[in-house]
Every structure is written in C-alpha cells, then in structure tokens.
Scaffold this active site. Structure first.
Site, short mmCIF file in Angstrom:
data_model
loop_
_atom_site.label_atom_id
_atom_site.label_comp_id
_atom_site.label_asym_id
_atom_site.label_seq_id
_atom_site.Cartn_x
_atom_site.Cartn_y
_atom_site.Cartn_z
N SER A 186 14.15 32.78 27.36
CA SER A 186 12.87 31.99 27.71
C SER A 186 11.52 32.81 27.77
CB SER A 186 13.35 30.98 28.88
OG SER A 186 13.61 31.98 30.03
N HIS A 214 17.40 26.89 24.44
CA HIS A 214 16.15 26.82 23.91
C HIS A 214 15.65 26.96 22.41
CE1 HIS A 214 13.71 27.21 27.73
NE2 HIS A 214 14.27 27.96 27.94
N LYS A 245 15.89 19.49 26.88
CA LYS A 245 14.80 20.08 26.32
C LYS A 245 14.68 19.48 25.10
CE LYS A 245 15.17 24.55 28.73
NZ LYS A 245 16.65 25.14 29.35
C1 PLP Z 1 17.29 25.14 30.58
C2 PLP Z 1 18.66 26.05 30.34
C3 PLP Z 1 19.94 25.61 30.81
C4 PLP Z 1 19.90 24.68 31.78
O1 PLP Z 1 19.78 23.36 31.20
P1 PLP Z 1 20.28 22.03 32.19
O2 PLP Z 1 20.82 21.06 31.22
O3 PLP Z 1 18.82 21.74 32.57
O4 PLP Z 1 21.07 22.35 33.30
C5 PLP Z 1 20.81 26.23 30.56
N1 PLP Z 1 20.73 27.43 29.75
C6 PLP Z 1 19.49 27.92 29.20
C7 PLP Z 1 19.59 29.13 28.21
C8 PLP Z 1 18.26 27.12 29.47
O5 PLP Z 1 17.44 27.62 28.92
#
Ligand code: PLP
Length: 400
Positions: A186, A214, A245
């Site tokens: 990220s 992501h 996301k």
């Molecule tokens: C955003 C993210 C999460 C968490 O996801 P949620 O569904 O919001 O709990 C887990 N792993 C990665 C790599 C992320 O970027």
C-alpha cells in the site's frame, strides 16, 4: 480510579501528537466518490485518498441491489454463520468469489482483517513455518502472531531473502511452510513478484498465500488480481481479500482457496465462528458487483487509463514518482516535514492526498500517496496535476 489512568493516556496522546502521528478524522457529508464535500470546508474537494479503485462506492446499481436484498432478506442476521446466519445470498456470494479467483471454495468474514486474523491459527502449528513479507498488512502480522508456527520475515519483495528464509525453515525441520504476501503493497504501490514467489515455493516445497486487498479489481489484464497478472492460477494456494476497496467499498472480507482449507476454516477460524454474518444488503450488492465485473471490463480499463495519464503528466512536470504498477502512485518528497506541508497545501487547493513519513514508510522516504480511481474524470486528474505543480513550485520541489 480513573484519574491516574487518565493522566497516563493524556501523556501518551501528547507524545503521539508530538511525533506528528495523531490521526484526525475528516468528516465527509456526501457519498464517497471522486468529488466529495467535507465538513468545515467550503465547496467540494477532489478525493485522491480513498481505496475506491473502481469507483463503485456510490454506484446506483449497487445501491439498488442493496435495497432489494434488504427488502427481500431483511436488515441484519443477528447470528454467526453456523448457528442461523447463513442465507442463500451468502452461499451465492461465496460461489461468485470462487468463480472470480478460479478457486474451489470461499468463506466470508466481516472484514479482510478478520480473514487474515483467522487464517493461520486454524491451519498451522509449532511444527510449521510462516514466511512473511516485511511490508505485509497489519492484519497478516496479527494473524501470524495468533498462530504458533515459527515466523520468518523477508525484506519486501526480495527473492534472495525469501529463499534464505525458506532454507532456514528447512534447517529448523519445519513440516509445512507457507509464504504470505500482499498482492500490492500500500505504500509504494508495487506488485509482489508472484511468478518468482511461486517458482521459489515450488522449488522449496512451500504453500503460497496472497492478500489481494489492493490488487483485486486493479492489476492483471482484466483486473482479476495478481494471479491473472502473473498467470499463477493453480500456484497460489490461498487468497484473502476485501469487499471494502475496489469491490464496492462497503465492508466484508473473504478467504478463497482449496476446499479442505475452507472447510477447516469453517470449523476452526475464530472470527468466522464468533462474529456476526455479513448483512444481506452488502451481500446482495456484492453479488451484483461481481455480475457487473463479469459483464464488462470498462471500469478496470478506465482505472488503468487514469493511472497512466496521471503518472505521465506528473513525470512530465518533473515529479519523482515510484514506478507505479497499481492504482497507488507514490510522489516522492523524501522529507517528512515537507510531505506534511505539501499535503496541507494540496488540501487548500481542494485536493485530498495523504502525506506519509517515518515510521509508516522508511526514514528519508517521505512521500505523498495518490490513489487513483475509475471515478476520476480527465478534468479531476488535470486539476490534481495542476495543484501538484502549483504547490511543487511554491515549496521548491519543482524549480521550473
Ligand atoms: C485494507 C486491507 C485489509 C483490511 O481489509 P478490511 O476488509 O477493511 O478489514 C487487509 N489486508 C490488506 C492488504 C489491506 O490493504
């Protein structure tokens, strides 16, 4: 009793503020989208810091599907899945996710944080080894902590270091080894080299787990994530991901993979056994979302077009950009204070971006992170680039 504790917390909070790490919430008074309205700010701001990669967070078809699911299946489940919290929609969504990732079976969670938190402990024990990328998401780190397996950490996407860890695990006589990695990291927006990871896994007899949070919906020729990008189908054993996301942006997570793995998680994964079912509205809308992605690749194509356009304009303007391979574009400033000033100036120009510095990124690697979306139009991108140039000149980052 509270007095001493209160003083203790106040001190801690002050030190967080002094370190510049105190987090304030920006209050949005519109749906999540490319242009939003924020409390206390006049007019609209352009949003370049949401994970709304496909621009689906305010999609009318998804809102309608959520409404319909709520009308037909109610507001909430008031139960965990295995007691009385499973509807036909949950089963259908699990099937849709398996189809999307070309896997055998899927288990839903309330969030990907839970999927990762509940993944390792039910599957691995003292005799096993988890080999984890040093830049993996906090939820993978926590999930690994909850498991008794031996832990190994390799430098981000560094295949020599990964091989060193695999050998070390063998030297310690570990039974099963699993490599765990984010698909896209990220902070730099770099993609994990899954072809190389899978080749090493095969050579050293390790399993492979990738968190597609992501990357799914973003990378790969049709946006199906890292397995598609590197043609690693059948080589990546376990995928985790989020519905929060690219996939609509509401909430919910999943683990998808071989049927025995998913079956074991249904028996023993604690966030699945002891936490509520995903609400029907979200499940119904997610089903519609996967249907949309099957019908057309338009959103992913537009996202990629936007990423390329933005990156090229920024490079032409003279900015130092990390080689972007995803929808995350890191504009390097290197200086911590400058990154904060830059983000604040951008906000004055009506552009929301985030400045990151140590310890979120390595020392001397401060940057502005820009997240692109299929919801952005050319005009939004042009306005953002113009603001970058204006602020860049003002703060001496650009000398043209
Ligand atoms: C955003 C993210 C999460 C968490 O996801 P949620 O569904 O919001 O709990 C887990 N792993 C990665 C790599 C992320 O970027």
């Amino acid at each position: 009793m509270y007095k001493n504790f209160k003083d203790h917390l106040a001190k801690e909070l002050d030190s967080i503020k002094e370190a510049g790490l105190y987090k304030n919430e920006r209050v949005i008074v519109t749906p999540q989208s490319a242009d939003i309205k924020v409390e206390g700010n006049d007019g609209e701001v352009l949003n370049f810091c949401a994970n709304n990669y496909l621009g689906l967070a305010d999609n009318s078809r998804l809102i309608e599907a959520a409404r319909e699911a709520m009308e037909n299946r109610g507001y909430g489940m008031s139960s965990v899945r295995f007691i009385c919290g499973t509807q036909d929609l949950h089963k259908q969504l699990e099937k849709a996710i398996s189809d999307y990732f070309k896997t055998e079976d899927t288990i839903l969670y309330a969030a990907c944080f839970d999927a990762n938190g509940g993944l390792f402990e039910p599957l691995f024990s003292e005799e096993d080894a988890i080999i984890s990328d040093s830049l993996n998401h906090a939820s993978i780190i926590d999930g690994v902590r909850l498991c008794k397996a031996k832990r190994f950490r390799y430098a981000n996407a560094d295949m020599e270091d990964l091989e060193r860890c695999l050998k070390e695990a063998d030297n310690q006589g570990c039974r099963f080894k699993i490599i765990a990695t984010d698909g896209v990291f990220s902070m730099d927006g770099n993609v994990a080299p899954m072809d190389k990871i899978c080749a090493l896994a095969e050579k050293c007899g390790a399993l492979v787990m990738v968190d597609e949070s992501h990357s799914a919906g973003v990378v790969g020729p049709t946006g199906h994530g890292v397995a598609e990008q590197f043609d690693c189908y059948g080589k990546i054993d376990i995928f985790t991901g989020t519905l929060g996301k690219a996939f609509g942006g509401a909430m919910g997570g999943f683990t998808t993979g071989p049927k025995e793995v998913i079956d074991m998680l249904r028996q023993r994964s604690r966030p699945y056994l002891f936490s509520n079912s995903v609400a029907p509205s979200i499940v119904g809308a997610s089903l519609e979302m996967f249907k949309m992605l099957k019908e057309s690749n338009e959103l992913n194509a537009k996202l990629k077009e936007n990423v390329n356009y933005f990156r090229e304009k920024m490079l032409a303007a003279g900015f130092d950009i990390k080689p972007t391979q995803s929808a995350i574009c890191a504009v390097m400033l290197y200086d911590a204070k400058l990154s904060q000033e830059f983000a604040a100036e951008m906000q004055k120009e009506g552009i929301f971006v985030t400045g990151f510095y140590y310890p979120v990124v390595p020392k001397g690697q401060a940057r502005i992170r820009v997240q692109l979306s299929a919801a952005h139009e050319r005009e939004h991108l042009d306005r953002a680039v113009d603001a970058f140039i204006k602020v860049g000149r003002k703060l001496g980052v650009l000398n043209k």
